[in-house]
Design an enzyme around this catalytic site. Structure first.
Site, PDB file in Angstrom:
ATOM      1  N   TYR A  12      62.145  17.795  23.540  1.00  0.00           N
ATOM      2  CA  TYR A  12      61.173  17.817  24.618  1.00  0.00           C
ATOM      3  C   TYR A  12      59.851  18.293  24.049  1.00  0.00           C
ATOM      4  O   TYR A  12      59.534  19.477  24.076  1.00  0.00           O
ATOM      5  CB  TYR A  12      61.667  18.741  25.727  1.00  0.00           C
ATOM      6  CG  TYR A  12      60.773  18.831  26.934  1.00  0.00           C
ATOM      7  CD1 TYR A  12      60.715  17.793  27.857  1.00  0.00           C
ATOM      8  CD2 TYR A  12      60.008  19.959  27.170  1.00  0.00           C
ATOM      9  CE1 TYR A  12      59.906  17.882  28.976  1.00  0.00           C
ATOM     10  CE2 TYR A  12      59.197  20.053  28.289  1.00  0.00           C
ATOM     11  CZ  TYR A  12      59.158  19.016  29.183  1.00  0.00           C
ATOM     12  OH  TYR A  12      58.359  19.112  30.291  1.00  0.00           O
TER      13      TYR A  12
ATOM     14  N   TYR B 118      59.295   8.257  29.846  1.00  0.00           N
ATOM     15  CA  TYR B 118      59.418   9.720  29.947  1.00  0.00           C
ATOM     16  C   TYR B 118      60.565  10.092  30.877  1.00  0.00           C
ATOM     17  O   TYR B 118      60.610   9.678  32.039  1.00  0.00           O
ATOM     18  CB  TYR B 118      58.107  10.287  30.492  1.00  0.00           C
ATOM     19  CG  TYR B 118      57.989  11.785  30.473  1.00  0.00           C
ATOM     20  CD1 TYR B 118      57.197  12.412  29.516  1.00  0.00           C
ATOM     21  CD2 TYR B 118      58.630  12.579  31.415  1.00  0.00           C
ATOM     22  CE1 TYR B 118      57.067  13.792  29.499  1.00  0.00           C
ATOM     23  CE2 TYR B 118      58.507  13.959  31.396  1.00  0.00           C
ATOM     24  CZ  TYR B 118      57.717  14.561  30.442  1.00  0.00           C
ATOM     25  OH  TYR B 118      57.585  15.919  30.424  1.00  0.00           O
TER      26      TYR B 118
END
Lengths: 389, 147
Positions: free
Chosen positions: A343, A292
């Site tokens: 995202y 991430y």
């Protein structure tokens, strides 16, 4: 002795996502995005919507399972779960919670999902508009420390100082994500390659983060379906098994006013040993990694804290091509991830991990058997998954 | 002692200002800054320092916690120069410098503030700083200046 583990007992059997939009550009509501991604994941699995009996999400997703189930006409909910903690730290946590529910027999087919239409609800990267601030944020916000980039640049700066790491490491991480996005037609940054020069010429957001060290903000939704390994064998996709899941946080992480005793950390130090212990493999066995990226600095720390490289090797590890498909030793964020695919608050990284294990990624790792998914970083709690095919 | 160092507002008007928590946990801290005193918590039972404030000591769980004054001398533990404004009051006020300061005479607890002076100045981790007081109508911020 009873073996208390989810290892090899659960599989991800379906993945689905909407088209990814620039922030504020979704033509439909956030709830519709959630419905679309969930239905696509169910169809991908070869299941019926009526088979779904559980939901898991994170970061206070606004799309309540009760409303989803009502809209989808689901006969009964047997499991509904929200993972505590803001930000991307809950990505693998939500999947891990869904897996636990399946193993415990609470539910048979659980969806883990995330939907975001920030144009409709406000973006993460904006400051606080109120005149007064109370609680832990009162010790930082009046000083202009109010956005995620500003919270995480401070930790990154300290980490780079402690281990004498230069900007080159962060640049290498950004370049890998953008390179991989050029192979991926779903990616927001598809057709928009990044060069070293344009990285360095981009404006500072907050030192040491240039523009391209920061994740995108997008509209869209993503979902995965989990069920038992046993049921997975009869479904249409090649099952992708969970070797391990871990979630948590270290000693007094996120104590108010940046007083975490161990400050320059991505907060994976306590998770990584549990994760690899459950899986029964070592960091060296990881073939491909989805880590991430709120900001590149967190990826740097995550690679170190999962034992994928030593701190003193980290700069070389991020700059010598290791992270880039097809020739790198450890292809990283092979869809483009939060920096360059979209995202979806990190859930797109889980979908990409599943593709790698199915052999269908647009940057497919050769003979990839295991994939690490690390979600957080620098927040609390954080979470991890290890997938295998 | 640097208790009497005051400074004008680092930012233009319109930035959020602190207010004490409704449950009273950090009221002594903000009362202290108003009097230009830098207070942190210290456990009466085991002498551990603590900041931000909590109702019990994180080391020994005692509920007997005092607020003690510290010298206001610190050193830069980490810092960042902000270039992208995320608040409308900061639109014409970038770059600016945020420092995370550790207080060696208070168990190395840390506080966030701005480093006074040229925002483009060279900053190094370990630089010595001391507290300066930025008074507003009903609250005072702690800022940091080079020693």
């Amino acid at each position: 002795m009873t073996d208390y583990t989810i290892k090899d007992k659960v599989a991800i059997v379906g993945i689905g996502e909407t088209r990814y939009y620039k922030a504020g550009q979704s033509p439909v509501s956030e709830f519709q995005l959630a419905l679309e991604a969930i239905q696509k994941a169910v169809a991908d699995a070869g299941l019926q919507v009526e088979d779904i009996d559980g939901f898991a999400s994170y970061s206070d997703d606004r799309n309540d399972p009760v409303r989803l189930a009502a809209a989808l006409g689901i006969p009964q909910i047997q499991f509904s779960n929200m993972h505590w903690g803001g930000g991307g730290g809950g990505v693998a946590g939500a999947v891990g919670n869904a897996a636990a529910a399946v193993v415990a027999g609470y539910a048979k087919h659980v969806v883990a999902f995330r939907a975001l239409a920030q144009g409709q609800f406000g973006r993460f990267g904006q400051g606080h508009a109120g005149a007064r601030v109370r609680g832990p944020m009162a010790y930082s916000m009046p000083y202009g420390l109010m956005s995620p980039a500003q919270m995480f640049a401070m930790r990154t700066q300290r980490f780079m100082y402690e281990h004498q790491i230069s900007q080159e490491a962060l640049c290498g991480i950004a370049l890998a994500s953008y390179k991989h996005a050029q192979q991926n037609p779903r990616a927001i940054m598809y057709g928009r390659p990044l060069t070293r020069e344009s990285y360095y010429n981009s404006r500072w957001i907050v030192e040491p983060f240039h523009l391209f060290d920061c994740c995108l903000e997008n509209d869209g939704a993503a979902a995965v379906v989990l069920t038992t390994a046993e049921r997975a064998r009869d479904l249409q996709q090649k099952p992708v098994y969970l070797m391990a899941a871990a979630q948590g946080s270290g000693y007094r992480q996120w104590t108010a006013a940046h007083n975490d005793p161990d400050y320059a950390t991505s907060n994976f130090k306590t998770l990584a040993p549990r994760l690899f212990g459950m899986a029964g493999i070592t960091p060296r066995d990881v073939d491909v990694a989805q880590v991430y990226e709120n900001f590149t600095g967190g990826v740097l720390m995550s690679l170190v804290e999962h034992g994928l490289c030593a701190p003193e090797e980290a700069e070389a590890f991020c700059t010598n091509g290791n992270l880039e498909w097809p020739n790198g030793k450890l292809p990283l964020n092979t869809s483009g991830g939060n920096l360059a695919e979209a995202y979806m608050h990190g859930l797109e990284l889980v979908l990409e991990g599943v593709r790698q294990m199915r052999g269908t990624s647009t940057c497919q790792g050769k003979d990839a058997r295991t994939c690490l998914i690390a979600a957080g970083p620098m927040v609390a709690p954080v979470s991890d998954l290890l997938l295998r095919n | 002692m640097s208790h009497d160092s005051t400074t004008t507002s680092y930012f233009p008007e319109g930035m959020p200002l602190p207010a004490p928590m409704p449950d009273g946990l950090d009221a002594p801290f903000w009362e202290g800054t108003k009097q230009h005193k830098l207070l942190v918590q210290r456990c009466k039972a085991c002498s551990s320092f603590q900041f931000g404030p909590e109702w019990i000591c994180h080391k020994c769980r005692s509920g007997e916690i005092a607020w003690v004054e510290c010298s206001g001398r610190g050193r830069v533990y980490a810092f960042e120069r902000v270039w992208h404004p995320v608040h409308k009051a900061l639109k014409d006020r970038v770059p600016y410098l945020i420092v995370l300061v550790e207080l060696p005479d208070a168990g190395n607890v840390r506080m966030v503030g701005n480093l006074l002076g040229d925002p483009q100045q060279d900053v190094k981790i370990g630089d010595a700083v001391s507290a300066a007081w930025e008074d507003h109508e009903d609250v005072t911020l702690v800022q940091w200046q080079r020693v």
